[in-house]
Design an enzyme around this catalytic site. Sequence first.
Site, PDB file in Angstrom:
ATOM      1  N   HIS A   1     -68.879 -99.293  -3.561  1.00  0.00           N
ATOM      2  CA  HIS A   1     -67.531 -98.775  -3.322  1.00  0.00           C
ATOM      3  C   HIS A   1     -66.492 -99.545  -4.131  1.00  0.00           C
ATOM      4  CE1 HIS A   1     -68.875 -96.169  -0.099  1.00  0.00           C
ATOM      5  NE2 HIS A   1     -67.645 -95.705   0.013  1.00  0.00           N
TER       6      HIS A   1
ATOM      7  N   LYS B   1     -72.010 -95.120  10.533  1.00  0.00           N
ATOM      8  CA  LYS B   1     -72.014 -95.335  11.975  1.00  0.00           C
ATOM      9  C   LYS B   1     -70.817 -96.196  12.327  1.00  0.00           C
ATOM     10  CE  LYS B   1     -74.927 -99.480  11.921  1.00  0.00           C
ATOM     11  NZ  LYS B   1     -74.416-100.647  12.628  1.00  0.00           N
TER      12      LYS B   1
END
Lengths: 184, 288
Positions: A39, A104
């Site tokens: 990222h 999650k």
Amino acid sequence: MTTSIKLTPPLSDKDISDLRSGDRITISGVLYTARDAAHKRLVELLSKGEKLPFDLKGQIIYYVGPTPAKPGIVIGAAGPTTSYRMDPYTIPLLAGGLKGMIGKGHRSPEVKKAMEKYKAVYFAAVGGAGALLAKHITKSEIIAFEDLGPEAIRKIEVRNFPAIVVNDLYGNDLYEEGIKKYKR
Amino acid sequence: MNPSPIVMTRKLHADVITDEVARLCMEANFDLGEDVLRALREALEKEESSIGKEILGLLMENAEIARTQRVPMCQDTGFAVVFLELGQDLSIVGGDLTEAINEGIRQGYREGYLRKSIVGHPFARVNTRDNTPAVIHTEIVPGDRLKITVAPKGGGSENMSTLAMLRPADGKEGVKRFVVRSVQEAGANACPPLVVGVGLGGTFEKAAYLSKKALIRRLGEGNTDPELHHLEEELLEEINNLGIGPLGFGGRVTALAVHIESYPCHITGLPVAVNLNCHAARHKEVTL
Ligand code: SF4
């Protein structure tokens, strides 16, 4: 899982606006994997105006760093990692056309707001069920940042990959709803 | 002319330690303990939310796939945390103990196709590519045996762990509030249902150590001190009343167990550490 909505990326605004927090979905088609280190690099490329290793438009990023594949199998265990670590990098990706994220755990208020703005959703996969989820992955190929090892970007193909909508476009959050229902 | 007394020391070769550590790394990641599986089955009976039940079923199915196909149950195969109980009369020969353990980690993570999740420096963050170094905790004990416990620790639950230096006046209630709040703030991030390890007393680092040690206790075994055991049960009930549920989607079962380990503490302090473990509560041990 119970009846679920079938999705195949790239996703349109219509696909996204039909989804509601709590919906079970299954995905078939292509997903891209990326974690913290990937990222960071994606956002650096974006800020320099450079081309990303894949086109974000309509795509879903799966936050996963799989275990190495044993000989003869496609991929090792491949369950979701905790999503909040990606929050600092998420908004530019949403602005670039990313439509879905699978991970999650909770997202930041800023990311939730940006999801509404850019019409994207956040899905949770079954945390810790890496052996089971790997069965839904039929192909895996590293397409960028190989030096990052488990954090490299992979293009994976999935079949009936199960997930659940946590944050939709309407300000709902499955985690908050769940607690409200069962808290005593 | 001082005749030295003849002492027979038992010898253990470092290579044996390496082999056993490698095996334990793999077993811990492939084979979820029977105690955890039993707790998951019991949780399924207690759980009221339909998605919660579904998740618990999937987690058991996942454990079964991992065990039978010898693949890791979770992709985060952890920081290799190693607990040693080293008998003072044992002599390790043929190598350096720390290196023997790290070599075991190296072999186990390679042969088991486990993920290498360690970076060499907190800022530079370059992967060491063999999952070393291990975090090793050693206690010297009487006897001539070596007990090794390998407990791979995932980041998702480790990152949600906490420590507070409470005041003595905060007492048991203060401890309860802190533990419950820690679990609440972790929410879905730590992959509940959890095993909650609590380190109570000691110093700053001792409390943290105890909270981790509490995680390798067999589920279902309460603290031997009745008062602390009672506190474990009270905490478990309060945590399960939070409603977080399996993987945070709402439900009755947020934790499978609360384990407290305690130690005497200073007149001024009441340290409490909370080390969370996800449902992948992995640890395997051997005594050599
Ligand atoms: S918290 Fe535990 S179960 Fe969840 S992803 Fe991390 S290691 Fe796996």
